[in-house]
Design an enzyme around this catalytic site. Structure first.
Site, PDB file in Angstrom:
ATOM      1  N   ASP A   1      17.456   7.480   8.106  1.00 16.17           N
ATOM      2  CA  ASP A   1      18.846   8.557   8.395  1.00 16.17           C
ATOM      3  C   ASP A   1      20.302   7.414   8.825  1.00 16.17           C
ATOM      4  OD1 ASP A   1      17.121   8.089  10.945  1.00 16.17           O
ATOM      5  OD2 ASP A   1      16.812  10.463  11.277  1.00 16.17           O
TER       6      ASP A   1
ATOM      7  N   ASP B   1      13.337  18.503  19.145  1.00 17.71           N
ATOM      8  CA  ASP B   1      13.557  20.259  18.264  1.00 17.71           C
ATOM      9  C   ASP B   1      11.919  20.451  17.426  1.00 17.71           C
ATOM     10  OD1 ASP B   1      14.690  18.635  16.422  1.00 17.71           O
ATOM     11  OD2 ASP B   1      16.818  19.475  16.864  1.00 17.71           O
TER      12      ASP B   1
ATOM     13  N   HIS C   1      12.774  18.382  14.135  1.00 20.94           N
ATOM     14  CA  HIS C   1      12.848  17.598  13.267  1.00 20.94           C
ATOM     15  C   HIS C   1      12.282  16.559  12.903  1.00 20.94           C
ATOM     16  CE1 HIS C   1      16.088  15.007  15.945  1.00 20.94           C
ATOM     17  NE2 HIS C   1      15.053  14.558  15.137  1.00 20.94           N
TER      18      HIS C   1
ATOM     19  N   GLU D   1      17.256  19.243  11.071  1.00 21.33           N
ATOM     20  CA  GLU D   1      17.339  19.734  12.485  1.00 21.33           C
ATOM     21  C   GLU D   1      16.719  21.225  11.723  1.00 21.33           C
ATOM     22  OE1 GLU D   1      17.393  17.783  14.845  1.00 21.33           O
ATOM     23  OE2 GLU D   1      19.392  17.530  15.132  1.00 21.33           O
TER      24      GLU D   1
END
Ligand code: GLP
Length: 256
Positions: free
Chosen positions: A67, A136, A138, A143
């Site tokens: 990413d 979280d 991910h 997400e």
């Protein structure tokens, strides 16, 4: 799923490096998927040591990063392009033309993402994908709520991720709101997925990923359905796992 629990961050990093290095030795022209974040820094340090001291050869290796932030030029010290060069690429013998990091400044991000997927295909697919995990749950920047079939695309970061990553920026307003990221579906096509996680802060998250239900709310949980997912954790990250002792028993009794 294989869950390997090591005493601390350094041991976790060395174990992960052993797995990556054994692939590079077995298949010198392998395709590695790489991750950023603080977690894999120890793994990259160990790979650099292996290159320098043991002659581990990266000259034919092809890499694809997961990413990149949108809007940060390659020269920005918080861009993932910069991070990878600083922490790994500048210190080993990778060929620059074999390195791929999504371009956060691409004029047409959608076309760029399609091109990125094509490059992965042309390279023959990813042999081993290194992963971290966000607070979280991910993987890459997928997400909560990301389709488990998603491909490389633009994503809006959650407030939690922006807060987590603000430690690397001068002020929280400087953290980009958007990123380009491989999709969950893209990651799942890697032949081996190697997820690293350390520290008690992520113990609850990693428990959800490994022992919770498979859900788009914790995108790392989809690795439960991957034929070769390896989790390398330190004791602190593993502290809430229900089957912790069993994972250790399996590892210690692995046939040669
Ligand atoms: C970012 C990256 C992820 C990484 C996560 C965790 O969100 N996109 O690939 O896994 O950070 O980072 P850290 O290892 O610093 O906790």
């Amino acid at each position: 799923m294989e869950v390997i629990i090591k005493a601390d961050y350094d041991e976790m990093s060395r174990e992960a490096a052993k797995i990556v290095a054994s692939l590079v030795r077995r298949k010198p022209n392998c395709v590695l998927g790489l991750a950023t974040g603080s977690t894999p820094i120890g793994l990259y340090k160990e790979l650099i040591r292996m290159y320098k001291e043991e002659g581990l050869d990266f000259s034919k290796v092809i890499t694809f990063n997961l990413d990149e932030y949108i809007g940060l030029p390659r020269t920005h010290d918080q861009s993932y392009h910069y991070f990878m060069h600083d922490n790994l690429f500048n210190h080993i013998n990778l060929s620059p033309q074999n390195v791929h990091v999504p371009d956060g400044m691409a004029e047409d991000p959608e076309a760029h993402c399609e091109w990125y997927e094509e490059q992965i295909d042309e390279a023959g697919g990813i042999d081993l994908q290194v992963l971290g995990i966000g607070g979280d749950g991910h993987i890459a920047f997928n997400e909560p709520g990301s389709s488990l079939a998603s491909r490389t695309r633009m994503k809006t970061l959650t407030q939690e991720t922006i807060n987590d990553n603000s430690r690397f920026f001068e002020k929280i307003e400087d953290v980009p709101r958007y990123a380009l990221t491989m999709g969950v579906g893209t990651i799942m096509e890697a032949r081996i997925c190697l997820l690293l996680c350390n520290g008690s802060k992520k113990a609850a998250t990693i428990k959800k990923a490994i022992e919770g239900p498979v859900t788009a709310m914790v995108t790392a949980s989809v690795l439960q359905t991957h034929p070769r997912a390896i989790f390398v954790l330190d004791e602190a990250a593993a502290s809430q796992l229900e089957l912790k002792d069993y994972y250790k028993w399996v590892y210690n009794n692995k046939p040669e």
